[in-house]
Design an enzyme around this catalytic site. Structure first.
Site, PDB file in Angstrom:
ATOM      1  N   ARG A 147       0.829  -1.217   0.000  1.00 26.56           N
ATOM      2  CA  ARG A 147       0.000   0.000   0.000  1.00 26.56           C
ATOM      3  C   ARG A 147       0.856   1.255   0.000  1.00 26.56           C
ATOM      4  O   ARG A 147       0.840   2.051   0.934  1.00 26.56           O
ATOM      5  CB  ARG A 147      -0.987  -0.021   1.166  1.00 26.56           C
ATOM      6  CG  ARG A 147      -1.917  -1.221   1.092  1.00 26.56           C
ATOM      7  CD  ARG A 147      -2.943  -1.249   2.198  1.00 26.56           C
ATOM      8  NE  ARG A 147      -3.763  -2.455   2.105  1.00 26.56           N
ATOM      9  CZ  ARG A 147      -4.727  -2.791   2.940  1.00 26.56           C
ATOM     10  NH1 ARG A 147      -5.023  -1.994   3.956  1.00 26.56           N
ATOM     11  NH2 ARG A 147      -5.416  -3.913   2.772  1.00 26.56           N
TER      12      ARG A 147
ATOM     13  N   ASP B 138      13.269   1.568 -11.347  1.00 24.57           N
ATOM     14  CA  ASP B 138      14.642   1.071 -11.221  1.00 24.57           C
ATOM     15  C   ASP B 138      14.580  -0.193 -10.363  1.00 24.57           C
ATOM     16  O   ASP B 138      14.415  -0.134  -9.148  1.00 24.57           O
ATOM     17  CB  ASP B 138      15.515   2.131 -10.555  1.00 24.57           C
ATOM     18  CG  ASP B 138      16.974   1.716 -10.445  1.00 24.57           C
ATOM     19  OD1 ASP B 138      17.297   0.564 -10.795  1.00 24.57           O
ATOM     20  OD2 ASP B 138      17.796   2.537  -9.994  1.00 24.57           O
TER      21      ASP B 138
ATOM     22  N   ASP C  28      21.310  -1.977  -7.876  1.00 23.93           N
ATOM     23  CA  ASP C  28      22.765  -1.989  -8.097  1.00 23.93           C
ATOM     24  C   ASP C  28      23.490  -0.800  -7.489  1.00 23.93           C
ATOM     25  O   ASP C  28      24.686  -0.615  -7.715  1.00 23.93           O
ATOM     26  CB  ASP C  28      23.063  -2.065  -9.592  1.00 23.93           C
ATOM     27  CG  ASP C  28      22.641  -0.808 -10.357  1.00 23.93           C
ATOM     28  OD1 ASP C  28      21.957   0.047  -9.759  1.00 23.93           O
ATOM     29  OD2 ASP C  28      22.993  -0.698 -11.550  1.00 23.93           O
TER      30      ASP C  28
END
Length: 423
Positions: A206, A276, A280
């Site tokens: 949520r 994204d 990384d």
């Protein structure tokens, strides 16, 4: 503009405030931008950090039509929930030191019509009422929350669900709903909720869950868990939402995609939402496709809904540094908890956690804040002597604080609004 049908269009016209009406404060945007606050009432000084009694925050918001200023900074530990009355302006930016944190239980803004809430932290915690939200609104109209830091809800952290009309939540942190529920919150109203430039972080699910009439723009969502990021209705009811230029960033707890549980009853206009997902350590996402396959089967609309959007819309990549620099109760100063949350986002996938106890938070717990003395205010009207003298007011006349100036604001509103940026 998407055509909703004659009845829906007529209802929309009556629900959206007039553009010409006075803004709650310079920089107020969205459905709740015309909230009145305590403009026609009186000034109340919070003079201590007590849970109740004269000079307490609880007493300050217990009666309608007040502009609430703070002569102290620090943490207010509350044992029971606080219910806020109507026509209240909570001016947290007036607190000295590192500002005000209300900790230990939740806040209800149900029926707190025309509330203006700025630059204050509401953090519930494990000791709060079981099954309750950190901030809840179940009814009411015309409210705006700006630069609020909300965290550690037992049910939802910040939840709007019901016949709630014209609310804006902007520049606000909604963080670390406590497990096992761990929810950012419901944003469910058929009568207009705007969500602009907020940070949702470390909530299992949520982030938010949306139904009804919603405008979701320039938000940053980080490290949701397996329950999902943005949940699109999951309902037979009709929803109509703008979802524009937001940035979703997976964190260590993220195991599902950004959008979940949509269906054909959820009508979304979508544009340039970035994701994204690679964790990384770099911000290197890309735009989601503008198709149902990227938005969990919601019905993609060709045109933006004509809701009162942000004055200056950022691109999604530009929204991230802007939100991280400005979000939350960052005046007079951002505290350790919020600094820790921002640092998690800036790890871009490497840091972040879902928690069941606030003492496990990235800051190491609730912490404390630096306290300093308030500025001299001889007449006790909430405006320091130095500012009154510089702006043609009388430091010995308490009556001039609530006088309405040429721009339509009370003099004390002009003062408290001048302390912080207008965006």
């Amino acid at each position: 503009m998407v055509v909703l049908g004659s009845l829906a269009t007529a209802c929309l016209a009556t629900l959206i405030p007039s553009v010409s009406a006075l803004l709650a404060f310079p920089g107020a945007e969205g459905f709740g931008r015309n909230a009145v606050g305590g403009r026609t009432g009186s000034v109340y000084h919070v003079t201590n950090l007590n849970d109740s009694g004269t000079g307490s925050f609880r007493d300050a918001v217990s009666k309608a039509n007040r502009i609430v200023v703070f002569d102290v900074g620090g943490t207010i530990k509350i044992a029971t929930r606080i219910a806020v009355s109507k026509n209240i302006y909570i001016a947290g930016q007036t607190a000295p030191g590192e500002g005000i944190t209300v900790y230990g239980n939740g806040m209800s803004f149900s029926n707190a019509n025309d509330a203006i809430v700025r630059y204050i932290r509401f953090r519930m915690g494990k000791g709060g009422d079981s099954g309750k939200d950190g901030i809840t609104i179940a009814d009411g109209s015309n409210m705006i929350f700006d630069h609020v830091s909300a965290a550690w809800g037992r049910d939802e952290t910040f939840s709007i669900n019901g016949a709630v009309h014209n609310v804006t939540v902007q520049n606000t942190i909604i963080a670390q709903g406590l497990e096992t529920h761990s929810c950012g919150g419901l944003m469910q109203s058929d009568y207009g909720i705007s969500l602009f430039r907020n940070l949702y972080i470390d909530n299992k699910t949520r982030n938010p869950k949306v139904k009804g009439m919603n405008d979701f723009q320039n938000n940053v969502i980080y490290n949701w868990g397996g329950g999902g990021g943005y949940i699109a209705g999951d309902s037979a009811g009709q929803s109509h939402a703008n979802i524009i230029n937001n940035y979703f960033i997976s964190g260590p707890s993220t195991s599902v995609t950004a959008f979940t549980r949509g269906n054909a009853n959820f009508h979304g206009y979508v544009s340039e939402n970035y994701y994204d997902s690679n964790k990384d350590g770099s911000l290197n996402g890309s735009p989601l496709c503008a198709q149902t396959s990227c938005y969990s089967n919601m019905a993609i609309e060709p045109s933006r809904f004509d809701y009162p959007g942000p004055t200056h819309l950022l691109t999604a990549p530009d929204a991230v540094p802007h939100v991280l620099s400005a979000v939350g109760a960052n005046f007079p100063a951002r505290d350790a908890v919020d600094k820790g949350l921002v640092a998690e986002v800036q790890s871009y996938g490497k840091k972040g956690q879902l928690i069941s106890d606030e003492n496990a938070a990235s800051s190491g717990g609730v912490g404390g804040v630096v306290t300093v003395s308030a500025l001299t205010d001889t007449d006790g009207d909430g405006i320091p002597d130095e500012w009154e003298s510089a702006h043609g007011l009388d430091p010995r006349d308490a009556g001039d604080a609530m006088e309405i100036g040429a721009a339509g604001y009370a003099n004390i509103e002009v003062y408290v609004n001048s302390l912080v940026p207008s965006s």
